[in-house]
Design a protein around this motif. Structure first.
Motif, PDB file in Angstrom:
ATOM      1  N   MET A   1     -46.376  24.417  -5.900  1.00 19.43           N
ATOM      2  CA  MET A   1     -45.214  24.719  -6.728  1.00 19.43           C
ATOM      3  C   MET A   1     -44.856  23.489  -7.547  1.00 19.43           C
ATOM      4  N   GLY A   2     -44.756  23.592  -8.842  1.00 19.56           N
ATOM      5  CA  GLY A   2     -44.518  22.443  -9.713  1.00 19.56           C
ATOM      6  C   GLY A   2     -43.116  21.917  -9.555  1.00 19.56           C
ATOM      7  N   ALA A   3     -42.926  20.626  -9.857  1.00 17.20           N
ATOM      8  CA  ALA A   3     -41.631  19.972  -9.700  1.00 17.20           C
ATOM      9  C   ALA A   3     -40.584  20.581 -10.626  1.00 17.20           C
ATOM     10  N   SER A   4     -41.028  21.159 -11.761  1.00 15.64           N
ATOM     11  CA  SER A   4     -40.074  21.679 -12.734  1.00 15.64           C
ATOM     12  C   SER A   4     -39.583  23.072 -12.356  1.00 15.64           C
ATOM     13  N   PRO A  16     -46.749  25.422   3.698  1.00 13.48           N
ATOM     14  CA  PRO A  16     -48.005  25.130   4.398  1.00 13.48           C
ATOM     15  C   PRO A  16     -48.115  23.648   4.752  1.00 13.48           C
ATOM     16  N   ALA A  17     -47.250  23.171   5.642  1.00 12.89           N
ATOM     17  CA  ALA A  17     -47.300  21.752   6.042  1.00 12.89           C
ATOM     18  C   ALA A  17     -46.865  21.649   7.493  1.00 12.89           C
ATOM     19  N   GLY A  18     -47.390  20.658   8.185  1.00 12.35           N
ATOM     20  CA  GLY A  18     -47.019  20.473   9.598  1.00 12.35           C
ATOM     21  C   GLY A  18     -45.664  19.824   9.777  1.00 12.35           C
ATOM     22  N   THR A  19     -45.349  18.895   8.885  1.00 11.57           N
ATOM     23  CA  THR A  19     -44.062  18.197   8.925  1.00 11.57           C
ATOM     24  C   THR A  19     -43.533  18.107   7.507  1.00 11.57           C
ATOM     25  N   VAL A  20     -42.233  18.396   7.329  1.00  9.87           N
ATOM     26  CA  VAL A  20     -41.638  18.341   5.983  1.00  9.87           C
ATOM     27  C   VAL A  20     -40.368  17.497   5.999  1.00  9.87           C
ATOM     28  N   ARG A  21     -40.073  16.960   4.823  1.00 12.66           N
ATOM     29  CA  ARG A  21     -38.757  16.344   4.605  1.00 12.66           C
ATOM     30  C   ARG A  21     -37.936  17.331   3.789  1.00 12.66           C
ATOM     31  N   VAL A  22     -36.749  17.644   4.266  1.00 12.47           N
ATOM     32  CA  VAL A  22     -35.848  18.511   3.517  1.00 12.47           C
ATOM     33  C   VAL A  22     -34.809  17.583   2.898  1.00 12.47           C
ATOM     34  N   GLU A  23     -34.846  17.476   1.580  1.00 15.50           N
ATOM     35  CA  GLU A  23     -34.029  16.486   0.876  1.00 15.50           C
ATOM     36  C   GLU A  23     -32.913  17.186   0.122  1.00 15.50           C
ATOM     37  N   ALA A 124     -46.038  16.067  -1.578  1.00 20.80           N
ATOM     38  CA  ALA A 124     -46.003  17.160  -2.571  1.00 20.80           C
ATOM     39  C   ALA A 124     -44.746  18.005  -2.367  1.00 20.80           C
ATOM     40  N   GLU A 125     -44.114  18.393  -3.481  1.00 23.28           N
ATOM     41  CA  GLU A 125     -42.940  19.265  -3.406  1.00 23.28           C
ATOM     42  C   GLU A 125     -43.397  20.701  -3.166  1.00 23.28           C
TER      43      GLU A 125
END
Length: 437
Positions: A1-4, A16-23, A124-125
């Motif tokens: 998914m693009g940043a824009s 689809p990630a094992g660990t994420v940062r929710v900002e 990656a976002e």
């Protein structure tokens, strides 16, 4: 998914990630309230107990699945981040609510509010939702991570509450302990005098031995409701008991964060540009300690005296950070499980390089007990050529630790080190030799 590309309310995307940062992010501006991120781990729409709430006063879930990483400022942007490790989420948990609360105002006064999910490994976002229609809300569910057929997804929610973090948390089954206004006592009629019965004659004592009482196992202590209040120390109210804030065990994290003020004059302008370009301002968080057995010492990056949590002095300094607000600042941890062995701890900061004094620096100190309310304070404006500042004095007060805001700028005499200067001011009485990093 693009940043824009930003999500619409109600839409969802796979994560689809094992660990994420929710900002959570927003723009810093005058009059903007403090914004705090939080997470609720749910089973069928409710928390199991208050431990399933992760926020500034309860920064880590027991499972290790969710951790509140805290706030960062960079330029005119502010972020508050939660780390989610899907591999540690217990099987019963089917949803993790991502919320934001405003302290000291409404979300109508917060511009540029967004939430984004980033792959912690690659950066990656994966998802982004911008909240644009806030008015009187003081809390928001911005989104939720939820489990579907063994995979995780993120849904943009954007549901507001005008009852703050307390209203939102209570909705999901959290019991909140906030100071209540005492109700005015109802007027009472004067009671009729009670007749006093005549005193019966004293019984004649007889000697007998009572059988031993069966052992009573103590009832388990009821779970303590969570505290949402933060404690800010000021000149007028400079000290607080850690025990009264629930901070009696676990780790006490001490964080120093700073930014260079925008209004520069003279050499300050050059300093500001240098910091922006190179981040070469180096502040060092340090601590003088005295143990109950009389041993004294210092924890600091100079001389690699980083300390230890598991053995004396039960204080540990994280790696040296040279960027302040561009990262998470300088961090030190105190082991509250060994607080009975600490007599006093003086937390202070020195300028190692990059500036001639603390003037033009805006610094905030936060003491975050693992259990209990965060304690924070700002440093006053520095008006003297100071290179060392006493931040907080922690004193053992009959087993409870008291935190006192010092915020005291000291000016070393020519040829006298900052450490020796602070030692003399607080009567620590140590011998000092030159050291280097």
């Amino acid at each position: 998914m693009g940043a824009s590309m930003t999500m619409q309310k109600g839409t969802n995307v796979p994560v689809p990630a094992g660990t994420v940062r929710v900002e959570l992010g927003w723009r810093a501006a005058a009059g903007t309230p403090d914004v705090d991120g939080s997470a609720l781990l749910l089973v069928s729409g409710k928390v199991r107990d208050d431990a399933d709430f992760v926020f500034y006063n309860q920064p880590a879930h027991a499972s290790g699945a969710v951790r509140h990483e805290g706030r960062r400022t960079a330029g005119d942007g502010v972020t508050d981040t939660l780390l989610v490790d899907f591999g540690r989420v217990e099987p019963a948990i089917d949803r993790i609510i991502v919320a934001a609360s405003a302290d000291g105002g409404t979300f109508g006064r917060v511009s540029g509010l967004y939430v984004r999910v980033v792959d912690a490994a690659g950066g990656a976002e994966l998802a982004r939702f911008d909240s644009t229609d806030a008015t009187i809300e003081t809390a928001f569910i911005l989104g939720e991570l939820y489990r579907r057929q063994g995979a995780w997804k993120f849904r943009a929610v954007g549901q507001g509450y005008s009852s703050g973090l307390e209203g939102l948390a209570t909705d999901f089954g959290i019991s909140v302990d906030e100071p209540q206004q005492a109700a005015a006592p109802a007027p009472t009629r004067p009671a009729a005098p009670t007749p006093v019965p005549p005193t019966p004659p004293a019984p004649i004592p007889t000697l007998h031995v009572a059988p031993p009482a069966p052992p009573v196992s103590p009832a388990p202590a009821p779970p303590q409701p969570v505290r949402l209040s933060k404690v800010t120390l000021t000149k007028e109210a400079p000290s607080v008991s850690l025990a009264k804030q629930g901070g009696t065990s676990g780790a006490l994290r001490v964080n120093l964060n700073w930014e260079v003020r925008k209004q520069f004059k003279g050499w300050g302008a050059k300093l500001g540009r240098a910091v922006a370009m190179h981040g070469d301002l180096d502040l060092d968080l340090c601590a003088l300690y005295e143990l109950t057995d009389g041993r004294k010492g210092v924890v600091q990056a100079l001389g690699n005296a980083f300390g230890s949590l598991a053995q004396p002095p039960f204080i540990h300094l994280d790696g040296d950070d040279r960027t302040g607000a561009l990262s998470t600042g300088e961090n030190m941890t105190v082991n509250l499980d060994r607080k009975d062995l600490l007599r006093r701890v003086l937390i202070f900061v020195t300028i190692y390089e990059g500036a001639r004094s603390f003037a033009d620096l805006h610094a905030t100190v936060t003491l975050q007990p693992q259990n209990g309310a965060a304690i924070d304070f700002s440093l006053d404006e520095c008006t003297v050529p100071s290179t060392v500042c006493a931040l907080a004095l922690i004193t053992n007060n009959g087993g409870d630790l008291t935190v006192q805001r010092e915020a005291r700028y000291l000016v070393p005499d020519r040829g006298v080190s900052p450490q020796r200067t602070i030692d003399a001011a607080y009567g620590w009485g140590m011998n000092w030799t030159p050291g280097r990093k």
